[in-house]
Design a protein around this motif. Structure first.
Motif, mmCIF file in Angstrom:
data_model
loop_
_atom_site.group_PDB
_atom_site.id
_atom_site.type_symbol
_atom_site.label_atom_id
_atom_site.label_comp_id
_atom_site.label_asym_id
_atom_site.label_seq_id
_atom_site.Cartn_x
_atom_site.Cartn_y
_atom_site.Cartn_z
ATOM 1 N N VAL A 174 0.829 -1.201 0.000
ATOM 2 C CA VAL A 174 0.000 0.000 0.000
ATOM 3 C C VAL A 174 0.863 1.251 0.000
ATOM 4 O O VAL A 174 0.625 2.202 -0.752
ATOM 5 C CB VAL A 174 -0.947 0.014 1.221
ATOM 6 N N HIS A 175 1.876 1.242 0.853
ATOM 7 C CA HIS A 175 2.825 2.364 0.952
ATOM 8 C C HIS A 175 4.113 1.819 1.550
ATOM 9 O O HIS A 175 4.062 0.986 2.457
ATOM 10 C CB HIS A 175 2.263 3.476 1.847
ATOM 11 N N PRO A 176 5.262 2.249 1.049
ATOM 12 C CA PRO A 176 6.524 1.706 1.567
ATOM 13 C C PRO A 176 6.642 1.820 3.086
ATOM 14 O O PRO A 176 6.396 2.880 3.662
ATOM 15 C CB PRO A 176 7.587 2.565 0.868
ATOM 16 N N ILE A 177 7.003 0.717 3.713
ATOM 17 C CA ILE A 177 7.282 0.692 5.147
ATOM 18 C C ILE A 177 8.763 1.002 5.331
ATOM 19 O O ILE A 177 9.617 0.405 4.669
ATOM 20 C CB ILE A 177 6.954 -0.692 5.746
ATOM 21 N N THR A 178 9.071 1.927 6.210
ATOM 22 C CA THR A 178 10.456 2.318 6.458
ATOM 23 C C THR A 178 11.117 1.441 7.504
ATOM 24 O O THR A 178 12.275 1.053 7.360
ATOM 25 C CB THR A 178 10.519 3.797 6.880
ATOM 26 N N ALA A 179 10.385 1.127 8.572
ATOM 27 C CA ALA A 179 10.976 0.341 9.663
ATOM 28 C C ALA A 179 9.935 -0.537 10.322
ATOM 29 O O ALA A 179 8.750 -0.193 10.385
ATOM 30 C CB ALA A 179 11.608 1.271 10.700
ATOM 31 N N VAL A 180 10.392 -1.677 10.805
ATOM 32 C CA VAL A 180 9.568 -2.566 11.615
ATOM 33 C C VAL A 180 10.215 -2.644 12.991
ATOM 34 O O VAL A 180 11.393 -2.981 13.109
ATOM 35 C CB VAL A 180 9.471 -3.972 10.990
ATOM 36 N N GLN A 181 9.457 -2.291 14.014
ATOM 37 C CA GLN A 181 9.972 -2.334 15.386
ATOM 38 C C GLN A 181 9.562 -3.652 16.026
ATOM 39 O O GLN A 181 8.386 -4.000 16.066
ATOM 40 C CB GLN A 181 9.438 -1.160 16.206
ATOM 41 N N MET A 182 10.564 -4.392 16.493
ATOM 42 C CA MET A 182 10.341 -5.711 17.070
ATOM 43 C C MET A 182 11.211 -5.885 18.305
ATOM 44 O O MET A 182 12.290 -5.292 18.401
ATOM 45 C CB MET A 182 10.704 -6.799 16.063
ATOM 46 N N GLU A 183 10.755 -6.732 19.219
ATOM 47 C CA GLU A 183 11.627 -7.108 20.328
ATOM 48 C C GLU A 183 12.724 -8.019 19.770
ATOM 49 O O GLU A 183 12.436 -9.031 19.130
ATOM 50 C CB GLU A 183 10.851 -7.825 21.428
ATOM 51 N N TRP A 184 13.979 -7.651 20.020
ATOM 52 C CA TRP A 184 15.114 -8.414 19.488
ATOM 53 C C TRP A 184 16.287 -8.210 20.433
ATOM 54 O O TRP A 184 16.724 -7.083 20.680
ATOM 55 C CB TRP A 184 15.470 -7.942 18.082
ATOM 56 N N SER A 185 16.756 -9.291 20.982
ATOM 57 C CA SER A 185 17.897 -9.236 21.889
ATOM 58 C C SER A 185 18.538 -10.613 21.910
ATOM 59 O O SER A 185 18.077 -11.541 21.240
ATOM 60 C CB SER A 185 17.453 -8.851 23.307
ATOM 61 N N LEU A 186 19.587 -10.755 22.691
ATOM 62 C CA LEU A 186 20.265 -12.042 22.792
ATOM 63 C C LEU A 186 19.314 -13.184 23.129
ATOM 64 O O LEU A 186 19.480 -14.294 22.640
ATOM 65 C CB LEU A 186 21.358 -11.963 23.868
#
Length: 346
Positions: A174-186
């Motif tokens: 629909v429209h370009p997504i710039t960023a996806v925020q996700m929980e990410w850690s070790l």
């Protein structure tokens, strides 16, 4: 030795032109529901110190506080708007004490134009995320309204938070997504199999939240004892007594590696996520200037391939006990929305 602001690297988020500092500042912990209330003047000083050091990517949400966090950011950036990139979110509210998620067009517009922009006291949000996915509304409908807000100059770039790969693809169409925020850690790597490759295929950057394991890789076992009443982390399964005894062993192994590297456990955990790609911008949160300075220095910690593998083995999936989130139903594993045809048919 502190890294001068001029030496804090910049990275591009997505492929539409947004540029931010190599690490950002998660501001959630500066407001209620994440420990005891913090003195506003101290938090403003912290934010302004971050900007002076070159950490210019500030992350907030209308849900933090609620609302108070955006007001805080608005006060802190007075006279500094051109120096910062503001990311905010919409989509989560509380109804009768329960979490409610809404992605309907009217709510999208009201959250941004009539609320967040006013509280932040700015004309345009740099990056505006769908905080959680409303699985009752086709993602195309939510994105359609966000696209209008981009065209109107109310937001510059669009992001998603806790969205599955299929939802990301549909939204991006629909429209370009710039960023996806996700929980990410070790100790949280469930996104690596499908979501990370999908984002990279589409030219979408990833903004890891809780890159320090909600403070675990910074404070260690003492974190549990220091959590105040009302701190939401008390409800995180990994911190429950029946799980924490085993999870403490992960911290001890990371601490041993950090000692050999001559850095702190927090710096090592941040260095690990920074080494996962140049299209990543973690947003560790803190309420202390010393911790902020420590996080910035993580940029200088270099890890070999062997060290990366060793760290990952410390927190392999089968060694981590307990879910990463207290509300797993609201994470990407349950974020697919109905087809657009279902909405049109109605």
């Amino acid at each position: 030795m502190e890294t001068p602001a001029s030496e804090v690297p910049r990275v591009k988020l997505g492929s539409q032109g947004l540029e931010v500092s190599r690490i950002g500042l998660g501001c959630r912990g500066m407001s209620p529901n994440h420990g005891p209330p913090k003195p506003e003047p101290e938090m403003i000083k912290l934010i302004q110190h971050a900007i002076d050091r070159g950490v210019t990517f500030l992350d907030t949400s209308d849900q933090y506080g609620p609302h108070i966090n955006e007001l805080l950011i608005g006060k802190a950036i007075k006279g500094m708007r051109e120096k910062v990139q503001i990311a905010s979110k919409f989509g989560i509210s509380l109804k009768e004490g329960k979490m409610d998620i809404c992605g309907e067009p009217e709510y999208v517009r009201a959250s941004c134009c009539k609320a967040s922009l006013k509280r932040l006291d700015i004309d345009c949000v740099d990056l505006y995320y769908v905080h959680r996915i409303d699985i009752r509304v086709p993602i195309e409908i939510t994105m359609g309204e966000l696209k209008k807000l981009v065209e109107e100059g109310k937001i510059k770039y669009i992001g998603l938070s806790e969205a599955c790969a299929a939802t990301i693809r549909r939204a991006h169409a629909v429209h370009p997504i710039t960023a996806v925020q996700m929980e990410w850690s070790l100790w949280t790597r469930d996104l690596e199999e499908e979501i990370v490759p999908t984002c990279r295929e589409l030219g979408i950057s990833i903004v890891p939240y809780s890159p320090l394991g909600r403070g675990f890789f910074s404070a260690g076992p003492e974190l549990i004892e220091s959590l105040a009443e009302g701190d939401f982390r008390k409800h995180v399964p990994r911190f429950k007594p029946e799980n924490f005894e085993q999870n403490k062993q992960i911290y001890e192994q990371v601490k041993e590696i950090a000692s050999r590297k001559g850095c702190t456990t927090a710096q090592l955990a941040l260095a690990w996520i920074l080494h996962k790609g140049d299209d990543i911008c973690p947003i560790p949160g803190t309420t202390k200037i010393d911790n902020l300075n420590e996080n910035i220095e993580a940029i200088s910690v270099k890890l070999t391939t062997d060290e990366m593998m060793q760290l990952e083995s410390c927190a392999a999936e089968d060694t981590v006990k307990g879910e990463r989130h207290a509300f797993m139903w609201a994470t990407w594993i349950n974020s697919e929305t109905p087809p657009l045809s279902s909405w049109i048919d109605e």
